[in-house]
Motif scaffolding. Structure first.
Motif, PDB file in Angstrom:
ATOM      1  N   LYS A  47       0.962  -1.169   0.214  1.00 51.90           N
ATOM      2  CA  LYS A  47      -0.041  -0.018   0.030  1.00 51.90           C
ATOM      3  C   LYS A  47       0.821   1.359   0.101  1.00 51.90           C
ATOM      4  CE  LYS A  47      -1.766  -1.122   4.116  1.00 51.90           C
ATOM      5  NZ  LYS A  47      -1.319  -2.165   4.367  1.00 51.90           N
ATOM      6  N   SER A  48       1.891   1.364   0.821  1.00 49.53           N
ATOM      7  CA  SER A  48       2.763   2.456   1.000  1.00 49.53           C
ATOM      8  C   SER A  48       3.406   2.580  -0.263  1.00 49.53           C
ATOM      9  CB  SER A  48       3.448   2.305   2.290  1.00 49.53           C
ATOM     10  OG  SER A  48       2.804   2.393   3.349  1.00 49.53           O
ATOM     11  N   THR A  49       3.879   1.477  -0.708  1.00 50.12           N
ATOM     12  CA  THR A  49       4.690   1.703  -1.972  1.00 50.12           C
ATOM     13  C   THR A  49       3.833   2.246  -2.895  1.00 50.12           C
ATOM     14  OG1 THR A  49       5.867  -0.258  -1.239  1.00 50.12           O
ATOM     15  CG2 THR A  49       6.444   0.002  -3.601  1.00 50.12           C
ATOM     16  N   PHE A  84       2.162  12.406   5.938  1.00 52.00           N
ATOM     17  CA  PHE A  84       2.849  11.031   6.289  1.00 52.00           C
ATOM     18  C   PHE A  84       2.361  10.236   7.526  1.00 52.00           C
ATOM     19  CE2 PHE A  84       5.714  13.291   3.355  1.00 52.00           C
ATOM     20  CZ  PHE A  84       6.146  12.533   2.991  1.00 52.00           C
ATOM     21  N   GLN A  85       2.441   9.023   7.591  1.00 55.43           N
ATOM     22  CA  GLN A  85       2.077   8.178   8.629  1.00 55.43           C
ATOM     23  C   GLN A  85       2.522   8.914  10.056  1.00 55.43           C
ATOM     24  OE1 GLN A  85       2.834   4.003   8.279  1.00 55.43           O
ATOM     25  NE2 GLN A  85       2.222   3.755  10.430  1.00 55.43           N
ATOM     26  N   ASN A  86       3.696   9.453   9.967  1.00 58.45           N
ATOM     27  CA  ASN A  86       4.321   9.972  11.296  1.00 58.45           C
ATOM     28  C   ASN A  86       4.037  11.310  11.302  1.00 58.45           C
ATOM     29  OD1 ASN A  86       6.241  10.347   9.460  1.00 58.45           O
ATOM     30  ND2 ASN A  86       7.658   8.917  10.564  1.00 58.45           N
ATOM     31  N   PHE A  93      -2.888  10.191   1.703  1.00 59.49           N
ATOM     32  CA  PHE A  93      -2.456  10.066   3.233  1.00 59.49           C
ATOM     33  C   PHE A  93      -1.904   8.555   3.202  1.00 59.49           C
ATOM     34  CE2 PHE A  93      -6.207  12.830   2.837  1.00 59.49           C
ATOM     35  CZ  PHE A  93      -5.863  13.843   3.904  1.00 59.49           C
ATOM     36  N   ASP A  94      -0.985   8.393   3.977  1.00 57.77           N
ATOM     37  CA  ASP A  94      -0.518   7.153   4.573  1.00 57.77           C
ATOM     38  C   ASP A  94      -0.826   6.903   5.966  1.00 57.77           C
ATOM     39  OD1 ASP A  94       0.656   4.839   4.562  1.00 57.77           O
ATOM     40  OD2 ASP A  94       2.617   5.543   4.018  1.00 57.77           O
ATOM     41  N   GLU A  95      -1.725   6.155   6.201  1.00 57.86           N
ATOM     42  CA  GLU A  95      -2.192   5.876   7.621  1.00 57.86           C
ATOM     43  C   GLU A  95      -2.039   6.903   8.584  1.00 57.86           C
ATOM     44  OE1 GLU A  95      -1.051   2.020   9.134  1.00 57.86           O
ATOM     45  OE2 GLU A  95      -0.472   1.284   7.119  1.00 57.86           O
ATOM     46  N   PRO A  96      -2.816   8.074   8.157  1.00 61.02           N
ATOM     47  CA  PRO A  96      -2.537   9.203   9.168  1.00 61.02           C
ATOM     48  C   PRO A  96      -3.113   9.199  10.481  1.00 61.02           C
ATOM     49  CG  PRO A  96      -4.445   9.547   7.503  1.00 61.02           C
ATOM     50  CD  PRO A  96      -3.903   8.391   7.258  1.00 61.02           C
TER      51      PRO A  96
HETATM   52 MG    MG Z   1       2.784   1.196   4.974  1.00 59.55          MG
END
Ligand code: MG
Ligand code: ATP
Lengths: 277, 426
Positions: B43-45, B82-84, B158-161
């Motif tokens: 997914k992130s890729t 980003f996720q973080n 959005f990556d797992e925000p």
């Molecule tokens: Mg990921």
């Protein structure tokens, strides 16, 4: 902590502080003794004397000491600046990019750092005389870079590794070029690392004696540690101990000032708040 | 604003591992697309390839009709959370949000206007002069959003925000994101792990498995007409129950008795000796509580209840069953892939919270056979999927979206007009 523990810690700290600072206190005390007072068999001078300081600043030793002080400052600052700048780029590449020979560079840097200075100083002496670098500022700056660069690269790449990759990627997505991301995001975050490295590099250059004594012959480039070794007493029969002590006290001051100045910039945890919740 | 088209996208990392494998996906302008799948499915890729942080091994990425394969992130004009969060810790909240505008060399008063606008929407007004380190998780998340919405980007990524937030804040931020997306009407791609986020936020959901797309459909279609065992097991919580079954005419013999299915569906099952029936927990009920007229629509069976869980508004019962080895192995593989706890051969059934069914006793259950799906245990394919009904569900969802976007935008512009009017009269 119990009171007993506190007392023990206090005592241990006092012992260590005494052990470390006693020689310095001794030098300070020596620098205030008049030549005739040097062997008074006591720690404190019998009478406070400014004679040694007068000697190195205005007296006979001043034409040896003052140019040396200027040389030391100039050479060390330039060497530090160059080495920080080069180390910053090198460390960034090492921390961020994957390229063949990365470990080779790091291990070479380590080898250079532990290479005995004394074994290259003689060939360097000959080489410098042939190409005209002997007794010049660049003639010292270059070998100082070889001392300061490896350690700078190592410390700075450790700092760069701490900065999350996402910072830069976020900047790129926000519209920054690689260079803008580096300058506006990475450099400010790496500032504590840069200052730490600068202090270490400056100390190393400032303390060098071997290159200083071997690659210079006049006040054109001679740094302070070398000049101290050439001090002579007021007469042939007097030891220059007092003058050397006074000079040693003087050269310690910039180092202390530098640390105090930069200490506030070396705030740990500047990257707090960058990531996570 | 732009559509995003992916054509046969492949990503192989340095070690030759295909993290994304032949993905083709069209995301319409203004659509909210969710990428879900188990950990490590790519997914992130995929998201990072859209934004340009990862090279594309092969295939075409087209954003707004333009091929962007070789464009740097800054030339794609997308914004990403980003996720973080990746906030700049040395800048104030104001400067963090203003950063993309500063890079675009926007004049100061324009920057101020836009940042103020964004911080109004996100309720960050009181924190503009603070540093990210001093903010709470939710506030940081909003700053990251602010940085994304402040500039007119083609799309949001959005990556797992919300994965770092606690449950309550997560719910709050979820509605906030949904509202914002509708209001701005910007194409959004949203990566998540979370079922609830996937089901509630997305117009369409793309389910990935080992770098391959399994199904792209509206949440309802995924739930009611999954294409295969993987999607059926992944969507829904508690998960779908899978029972072994042998077909006999229009009947399926299962550990929970015979289930009769419509002839039209039964005809698709020919040529299989062993099948798997997928039944969602809520298709079961305590037989004593089922109204008389509903009873003939399903079948009843008696089984011993292992454990019951009473949750106030609902109740679950766990019923163990026997299964042949082929089925057990298949189920074990599936549960391993879905990061689920070891899936024992037991069914989870949802019964009315007033039901008096007790642990360790035998009880009578009713199951609604109209909505069961039958899977081929070898390929995992859903044999009874009704593609037309599924497509209809997704079509309805698309229609809903268009209406919602129009409505929220007309409301936003109406607000602006009245706001402008009051300002003018003042
Ligand atoms: Mg990921
Ligand atoms: N830099 C890399 N080099 C090699 N392989 C990688 C790299 N980054 C990711 N992978 C592999 O690619 C696959 C997909 O990774 P990705 O980060 O896209 O997963 P994900 O779906 O986002 O998972 P998660 O939900 O855990 O974040 C993983 O199997 C991972 O091992």
């Amino acid at each position: 902590m119990s009171t007993r523990k506190k007392v023990l810690w206090g005592v241990a700290a006092a012992v260590i502080i005494f052990y470390c600072l006693f020689p310095i206190a001794w030098i300070v005390s020596l620098s205030f003794k008049a030549p005739s007072d040097l062997s008074n068999q006591s720690f404190f001078p019998s009478a406070l004397s400014w004679e040694n300081y007068e000697l190195i600043f205005t007296g006979s030793a001043s034409d040896l000491f003052l140019p040396a002080l200027r040389n030391s400052f100039g050479i060390c600052l330039i060497a530090t600046a160059i080495s920080c700048l080069l180390a910053m780029f090198a460390a960034y590449a090492i921390a961020r990019l994957d390229f063949p020979g990365k470990t080779l560079i790091l291990s070479t840097a380590l080898v250079v750092a532990i290479f005995p200075v004394i074994s290259i100083v003689t060939p360097l002496f000959n080489l410098w005389r042939n190409i005209g670098l002997y007794d010049t500022w660049p003639g010292l700056i270059i070998p100082y870079l070889s001392l300061t660069l490896p350690i700078s690269i190592w410390t700075m790449s450790a700092f760069f590794r701490e900065i999350p990759w996402e910072m830069e990627q976020a900047a790129q997505v926000d519209g920054a070029t690689t260079w803008q991301a580096f300058r506006k995001v990475i450099v400010p975050l790496a500032a504590p690392g840069v200052f730490t490295t600068a202090i270490i590099a400056f100390f190393i250059a400032w303390n060098d004696f071997i290159y200083g004594i071997s690659l210079t012959s006049t006040e054109a480039a001679r740094p302070v540690p070398a000049a101290l070794g050439l001090f002579t007493g007021a007469s042939q029969f007097e030891e220059p101990t007092g003058a050397i002590s006074a000079a040693a006290v003087i050269v310690t001051i910039p180092v202390v000032v530098l640390v105090l100045l930069f200490q506030r910039r070396i705030v740990a945890g500047l990257t707090n708040g960058a990531v996570k919740g | 604003m732009a559509s995003i088209e992916m054509k046969n996208i492949v990503k192989q990392y340095g070690d030759g591992f295909p993290a994304v494998n032949d993905v083709s996906l069209d995301i319409a302008d203004g659509e909210f697309m969710i990428l879900v799948g188990p950990s490590g499915c790519g997914k992130s890729t995929l998201l990072r390839m859209i934004v340009g942080l990862e090279d594309i091994t092969s295939g075409e990425m087209i954003i707004g009709g333009k091929r962007v394969n070789d464009l740097a992130p800054r030339d794609r004009n997308l914004s990403m959370v980003f996720q973080n969060y990746a906030l700049y810790p040395h800048m104030t909240v104001y400067e963090n949000i203003a950063f993309p505008l500063r890079l675009a060399k926007m004049p100061d008063d324009e920057v101020r206007r836009r940042v103020t606008e964004a911080s109004d929407v996100l309720e960050l007004k009181d924190h503009l002069e603070r540093k990210p380190a001093n903010l709470s998780g939710g506030q940081r998340q909003r700053v990251a959003m602010g940085r994304a919405i402040v500039r007119q980007a083609e799309a949001f990524l959005f990556d797992e925000p919300l994965s770092n937030l606690d449950a309550k804040l997560r719910g709050q931020m979820r509605t906030e994101i949904s509202r914002l997306q509708r209001r701005l009407g910007i194409t959004t791609v949203y990566v998540t792990h979370d079922q609830t986020e996937a089901m509630t936020l997305g117009d369409r959901v793309c389910v990935l498995r080992k770098g391959k797309i399994q199904q792209v459909a509206s949440p309802r279609e995924l739930y009611e007409q999954p294409v295969n065992l993987f999607v059926a097991g992944f969507i829904g919580s508690p998960p779908m129950n899978f029972l072994p079954a042998t077909p006999e005419g229009n009947r399926l013999k299962t550990p929970f008795g015979d289930i009769e299915i419509e002839a039209s569906r039964a005809s698709k099952l020919g040529g299989h000796d062993l099948l798997m029936v997928g039944i969602r927990p809520e298709y079961f009920e305590d037989a004593s509580l089922v109204e008389e007229h509903k009873r003939p629509l399903g079948s009843t069976f008696r089984a011993r209840v292992d454990v019951t869980e009473w949750l106030g508004d609902s109740q679950y019962a766990y019923i163990p069953y026997e299964a042949p080895e082929a089925i057990t192995n298949q189920l074990r593989d599936l549960s391993r892939e879905l990061d689920a706890e070891e899936l024992r051969t037991q069914a989870i059934v949802s019964i009315d919270s007033t039901s008096r069914i007790r642990e360790g006793r035998e009880a009578e259950f009713w199951l609604d056979s109209r909505k069961v799906h039958v899977f081929d245990p070898e390929t995992g394919e859903n044999l009874t999927r009704d593609a037309e009904a599924g497509a209809e569900l997704t079509r309805l969802a698309t229609q809903d979206r268009v209406e919602q976007v129009e409505e929220s935008q007309s409301r936003a512009s109406a607000e602006q007009e009245t706001g402008g009017a009051t300002a003018a009269s003042a």
